[in-house]
Scaffold this active site. Structure first.
Site, short mmCIF file in Angstrom:
data_model
loop_
_atom_site.label_atom_id
_atom_site.label_comp_id
_atom_site.label_asym_id
_atom_site.label_seq_id
_atom_site.Cartn_x
_atom_site.Cartn_y
_atom_site.Cartn_z
N HIS A 1 0.92 -1.34 0.05
CA HIS A 1 0.15 -0.19 -0.02
C HIS A 1 0.85 1.38 -0.04
O HIS A 1 0.30 2.25 -0.33
CB HIS A 1 -0.99 -0.07 1.29
CG HIS A 1 -0.37 0.22 2.48
ND1 HIS A 1 -0.29 -0.66 3.25
CD2 HIS A 1 -0.07 1.32 3.01
CE1 HIS A 1 0.26 -0.30 4.53
NE2 HIS A 1 0.38 1.24 4.51
N ASP B 1 -0.29 -7.50 1.51
CA ASP B 1 0.21 -6.28 1.70
C ASP B 1 1.67 -6.22 1.42
O ASP B 1 2.31 -6.03 2.61
CB ASP B 1 -0.45 -5.70 2.56
CG ASP B 1 0.03 -4.16 2.67
OD1 ASP B 1 0.28 -3.65 1.68
OD2 ASP B 1 -0.46 -3.60 3.67
N GLY C 1 1.93 6.15 10.32
CA GLY C 1 3.42 6.80 10.24
C GLY C 1 4.45 5.95 9.52
O GLY C 1 5.51 6.59 8.89
N SER D 1 4.03 2.28 7.87
CA SER D 1 3.83 1.08 7.12
C SER D 1 5.00 0.76 6.30
O SER D 1 5.94 1.39 5.99
CB SER D 1 2.56 1.04 6.33
OG SER D 1 1.50 1.12 7.18
N GLY D 2 5.28 -0.64 6.27
CA GLY D 2 6.37 -1.16 5.46
C GLY D 2 7.47 -1.56 6.14
O GLY D 2 8.42 -2.20 5.89
#
Length: 525
Positions: A66, A110, A204, A206-207
């Site tokens: 995302h 995701d 803040g 993600s990933g």
């Protein structure tokens, strides 16, 4: 321009969507130098940090799919302090390799690989290291302490930090995690933090990685949107081990599959960036949000609205509203299928008082064949009951319109549901009802046009020029005008539920009368 970008970006990132971009570290601490040297700051063309990531080989960073939504163009490696970036040696252009099955975070998959424009130096004296991935599925014990890291906010409504932060989070049993969440979680996730603890992540970063025993086992995906300082639901990570064949295949080929690859381009696109950020700031959209709470309503009278159905999952949790249109069929919204409805409850306004033997009916879902997502229309679904409902003083169907409806502007209609009664509230066990004014479709489309082009099969009521309407909690419920169910709750602008500022949107039932009649005649989907 720089100031405007920064203003819009900060406000976009403080908004939550189930597909929120990035996740802040809550109640963490500054990461020690020479640790977590695999961490990557994923950045856009204006060199703003937009997501976390982590180096898994000399030429690939792993992150969340995302994160693609904010157009990453580069990653920064070799520093914990984003104020100290040497663009010549620390910044790498990237090509995006998004997982081909990804649609949105709440549907799983995701995960995304970023192919670096050149190899990162991994010598002994280098400040850059890779992190190990699991070689197979790793059973994670409940309450095992793992670590999540990122450059995101450190409190709700705060700002990004320049120094990398980390926090310990406990692993949460997947069954407990699923029970806590209203929506059905995808199969390929891990839960950790944000539940029974004040530590976790929020909007803040993600990933970023979930690290257990020096192995990256998860990728930060999504969380509960309302309370970042003290999250009330477990935080959700993509489980990396599920995707090992796809990761290894991409690393071996050293490139993306053609359908996955998206080469990042540079150039001036100030206007496009403004529109992108403004769109997300205005909508903070969660099209995956399940339905709509009743705002400024009241308890429904016991002897009225006997057509109302609580659509529930296999754990007996209320996930959507619905309404009985015949003794063997309930009408609801197609997007409710994402939470895997298995039954409906009829004959009670109070969900604390359910007799499973006489009130619960298993269902077969009959989703409209053209439905893709709410924004494209066709958001309607029939639920075939496992047995005919007994029509008595507690259960009665509601009639549908016989032809295309014509309703005057500002005509008073009603919307009903068990959803939240205020932004960030809880589901109501008692059925709520509120009067809402009908909104002219031309006016409605004009108000929505900067945010979303509305489909033609909708009607609008409430949520505009009034404090009455719906928000997250009960999609699938009816809009009732003159004793007829004319609409099905579909979607709204989900950031501000107490005072919605664009009209609420319903599927226009009269546009689907033929489809409904065909199924009712066949008594099957």
């Amino acid at each position: 321009m720089h100031a405007l970008h920064k203003f819009l970006l900060i406000h976009v990132l403080t908004c939550f969507g189930g597909n929120a971009l990035r996740s802040e570290i809550i109640n963490g601490k500054k990461t020690k130098p020479k640790s977590m040297q695999y961490m990557a700051s994923v950045q856009n063309k204006h060199r703003y940090h937009i997501c976390g990531g982590f180096l898994i080989s000399e030429d690939f960073v792993l992150t969340a799919a995302h994160c693609e939504d904010t157009n990453p163009t580069s990653v920064v490696l070799g520093t914990h302090n984003l104020r100290k970036v040497d663009d010549k040696t620390m910044r790498y252009g990237v090509k995006m390799c998004k997982h081909p099955s990804y649609v949105k975070p709440v549907m799983g998959n995701d995960i995304m690989l970023l192919k670096l424009s050149r190899k990162a130096p991994l010598g002994k004296k280098s400040l850059i290291k890779t992190i190990q991935l699991p070689s197979r599925q790793i059973p994670l014990k409940e309450n095992k302490k793992c670590v999540v890291a990122g450059w995101g906010f450190t409190r709700t409504g705060g700002g990004n930090v320049n120094d990398l932060q980390e926090v310990n989070v406990p692993i949460i049993n997947l069954e407990k995690c699923q029970k806590a969440w209203i929506i059905a979680l995808p199969a390929n996730v891990i839960c950790a933090g944000g539940y029974g603890t004040k530590k976790g992540f929020c909007q803040g970063d993600s990933g970023g990685p979930l690290v257990c025993g020096k192995v990256a086992v998860g990728v930060v995906s999504f969380n509960n949107k309302n309370n970042c300082d003290y999250p009330e639901l477990p935080n959700i990570y993509t489980e990396i081990s599920t995707f090992l064949p796809w990761i290894n295949d991409t690393l071996n080929k050293k490139t993306c599959h053609p359908k996955e690859a998206q080469q990042v381009e540079s150039g001036s696109m100030m206007h496009a960036l403004h529109m992108f950020l403004l769109f997300h700031l205005l909508t903070c959209l969660g099209p995956n949000a399940l339905g709509s709470e009743i705002i400024n309503g009241k308890n429904a009278p016991e002897a009225l609205m006997l057509y109302m159905a609580s659509v529930q999952n296999n754990m007996g949790d209320h996930i959507c509203g619905g309404f009985l249109i015949r003794e063997d069929f309930v009408l609801t919204a197609a997007h409710c299928i994402r939470s895997n409805p298995t039954s409906v409850v009829l004959g009670t306004h109070n969900l604390k008082k359910v007799d499973n033997r006489t009130m619960r009916y298993n269902v077969k879902t009959c989703k409209h064949p053209s439905f893709k997502n709410e924004r494209q229309g066709n958001d309607i679904m029939l639920l075939k009951l496992s047995k005919n409902a007994r029509l008595d003083k507690r259960v009665k169907p509601i009639r549908l319109p016989k032809t295309v409806i014509k309703i005057k502007d500002n005509a008073k209609c009603r919307v009903v549901g068990w959803g939240f009664i205020r932004t960030g509230g809880e589901l109501s066990n008692k059925l709520q009802v509120v009067d809402v004014p009908f909104v002219n479709l031309t006016v409605c489309k004009t108000r929505w046009r900067p945010l979303n082009e509305l489909p033609d099969d909708v009607i609008c009521a409430g949520g505009y020029g009034t404090k009455n309407g719906f928000c997250q909690g009960d999609s699938g419920g009816p809009l009732v005008c003159g004793g007829e169910a004319v609409g099905v709750v579909s979607f709204n602008m989900n950031r501000n539920c107490d005072y919605p500022n664009v009209p609420n949107v319903y599927t226009n039932i009269s546009k689907y009368l033929k489809w409904i009649k065909d199924i009712l005649k066949k008594k099957n989907c």
